[in-house]
Design a protein around this motif. Structure first.
Motif, mmCIF file in Angstrom:
data_model
loop_
_atom_site.group_PDB
_atom_site.id
_atom_site.type_symbol
_atom_site.label_atom_id
_atom_site.label_comp_id
_atom_site.label_asym_id
_atom_site.label_seq_id
_atom_site.Cartn_x
_atom_site.Cartn_y
_atom_site.Cartn_z
ATOM 1 N N UNK A 3 0.860 -1.184 0.000
ATOM 2 C CA UNK A 3 0.000 0.000 0.000
ATOM 3 C C UNK A 3 0.893 1.230 0.000
ATOM 4 N N UNK A 4 0.430 2.299 -0.636
ATOM 5 C CA UNK A 4 1.271 3.463 -0.887
ATOM 6 C C UNK A 4 0.708 4.689 -0.164
ATOM 7 N N UNK A 5 1.621 5.459 0.419
ATOM 8 C CA UNK A 5 1.232 6.592 1.249
ATOM 9 C C UNK A 5 1.857 7.886 0.725
ATOM 10 N N UNK A 6 1.216 8.999 1.078
ATOM 11 C CA UNK A 6 1.752 10.320 0.721
ATOM 12 C C UNK A 6 1.515 11.317 1.843
ATOM 13 N N UNK A 7 1.261 10.811 3.056
ATOM 14 C CA UNK A 7 0.844 11.697 4.147
ATOM 15 C C UNK A 7 1.973 12.566 4.687
ATOM 16 N N UNK A 8 3.221 12.282 4.318
ATOM 17 C CA UNK A 8 4.315 13.162 4.728
ATOM 18 C C UNK A 8 4.232 14.524 4.032
ATOM 19 N N UNK A 9 3.479 14.572 2.942
ATOM 20 C CA UNK A 9 3.335 15.814 2.185
ATOM 21 C C UNK A 9 2.020 16.470 2.612
ATOM 22 N N UNK A 15 -6.852 28.045 9.451
ATOM 23 C CA UNK A 15 -7.507 27.673 10.699
ATOM 24 C C UNK A 15 -9.012 27.484 10.461
ATOM 25 N N UNK A 16 -9.549 26.359 10.959
ATOM 26 C CA UNK A 16 -10.971 26.100 10.836
ATOM 27 C C UNK A 16 -11.402 25.446 9.535
ATOM 28 N N UNK A 17 -10.456 25.144 8.630
ATOM 29 C CA UNK A 17 -10.805 24.477 7.369
ATOM 30 C C UNK A 17 -11.398 23.097 7.681
ATOM 31 N N UNK A 18 -12.464 22.722 6.953
ATOM 32 C CA UNK A 18 -13.164 21.493 7.325
ATOM 33 C C UNK A 18 -12.607 20.228 6.689
ATOM 34 N N UNK A 19 -11.586 20.337 5.841
ATOM 35 C CA UNK A 19 -11.002 19.122 5.273
ATOM 36 C C UNK A 19 -10.142 18.431 6.329
ATOM 37 N N UNK A 20 -10.360 17.139 6.584
ATOM 38 C CA UNK A 20 -9.675 16.441 7.679
ATOM 39 C C UNK A 20 -8.286 15.928 7.292
ATOM 40 N N UNK A 21 -7.360 16.843 7.076
ATOM 41 C CA UNK A 21 -6.023 16.460 6.633
ATOM 42 C C UNK A 21 -5.328 15.445 7.551
ATOM 43 N N UNK A 22 -5.494 15.502 8.889
ATOM 44 C CA UNK A 22 -4.782 14.547 9.748
ATOM 45 C C UNK A 22 -5.175 13.090 9.545
ATOM 46 N N UNK A 23 -6.299 12.833 8.866
ATOM 47 C CA UNK A 23 -6.753 11.430 8.764
ATOM 48 C C UNK A 23 -5.735 10.555 8.031
ATOM 49 N N UNK A 24 -4.970 11.139 7.116
ATOM 50 C CA UNK A 24 -4.018 10.333 6.343
ATOM 51 C C UNK A 24 -2.870 9.839 7.222
#
Length: 334
Positions: A3-9, A15-24
């Motif tokens: 499986x391939x990841x890109x969460x280091x990028x 502040x307050x943006x609703x996209x859940x970036x930490x999920x990756x």
């Protein structure tokens, strides 16, 4: 399973943006801790040439060089930055790597991806480039090149592979895959199937080859019944020419606690969805590259749990695929 990841990028968001970036990052950590059968690898970046297989080169340059207009950035939902452009490349690169791996090993995954709202000349709905479209076109080109080399080689006696790689897209994100449908609208070699919320984003749908629209509040039983009917239709339409590769967008956003989903599937229903798709593909020996697509749970850890379960089921399917391949080899040598 690879499986391939890109969460280091990481994409810097206001502040307050609703996209859940930490999920990756959370998903990668969960897989590393709990799913040792999955080997994690960092994704390569897609090149301009690869991106141009599905996107207008002018748009590719605009993303790379920071030339997107304010309106274009608003439609995407992300402000431009060099890290935004690099993350988009890596997400596509992860799906490319997963597709290449799937063609050899049967099952692989991108821990992000599923950016199905991006069309040829613009992004939309948190999607910059369409990873599925780019990877599908690239796999078709590489397949044709290998076939041509085999056909022209005087030393090979093996039956030549078909020159045309037919691709199936199974998109079970709660939002319709309008960008993917638009890119492949006139391409009979790619079949796009999307099952999604009827009243959800995008509000102007782009018809794919098979669209199944669901009412708000749809629960497990009617959802799974609709999925079974749709898959039967997919196999009926491919009876003469089966697909050689599938991209499965396993969005977590049909879940009952998703902020943007509007459907009411339980965690058990989500797992059964994945199990049915993966089993159908494995039974037909169709390789599959998964992407996680959307997931906007009120509790981010619940979203991660759903996606981790999807990956665990994919790993089970990979193990069964590998076992069947090994048994076939043993039988041929007996």
């Amino acid at each position: 399973m690879r499986a391939f990841t890109s969460d280091h990028f990481v994409l810097p968001l206001p502040e307050g943006h609703r996209f859940p970036m930490p999920k990756y990052r959370l998903l990668r950590d969960r897989v590393a801790a709990e799913l040792p059968q999955i080997r994690l690898e960092e994704a390569p970046a897609a090149s301009d040439g690869e991106l141009a297989l599905a996107h207008d080169p002018v748009y590719v340059t605009a993303v790379a060089d920071g030339l997107l207009s304010p309106a274009a950035q608003r439609e995407i939902g992300f402000p431009w930055s060099p890290r935004m452009a690099e993350r988009a490349r890596r997400s596509v690169g992860a799906t490319i790597a997963a597709a290449r791996t799937a063609l050899v090993e049967g099952v692989s995954a991108n821990l992000a991806g599923g950016t199905h709202h991006a069309s040829a000349d613009k992004g939309s709905g948190y999607c910059v480039f369409n990873d599925t479209a780019v990877a599908a076109r690239l796999m078709q080109a590489e397949w044709h090149r290998r076939y041509t080399a085999r056909r022209l080689s005087p030393s090979t006696r093996a039956r030549p592979e078909p020159a045309l790689l037919r691709v199936l897209v199974i998109d079970l994100d709660v939002h319709q895959g309008n960008g993917t449908a638009s890119i492949f609208a006139d391409d009979p070699t790619v079949f796009t199937f999307s099952m999604h919320g009827e009243r959800n984003f995008p509000f102007r749908k782009v018809a794919g080859d098979l669209d199944v629209e669901l009412p708000d509040g749809c629960t497990d039983e009617p959802y799974l019944a609709a999925l079974d009917r749709a898959l039967d239709e997919v196999w009926r339409r491919h009876a003469a020419h089966p697909p050689g590769l599938t991209f499965y967008l396993a969005g977590a956003d049909p879940h009952e606690n998703d902020r943007l989903g509007r459907l009411k599937l339980t965690a058990a229903g989500m797992a059964e969805r994945d199990r049915r798709v993966l089993s159908a593909l494995r039974e037909r020996r169709i390789p599959v590259a998964l992407s996680m697509a959307g997931g906007y749970g009120q509790d981010i850890h619940e979203t991660v749990s759903i996606q981790a379960r999807t990956l665990a089921l994919a790993a089970d399917s990979w193990a069964a695929w590998s076992q069947a391949a090994g048994e076939a080899v043993e039988q041929s040598l007996a």
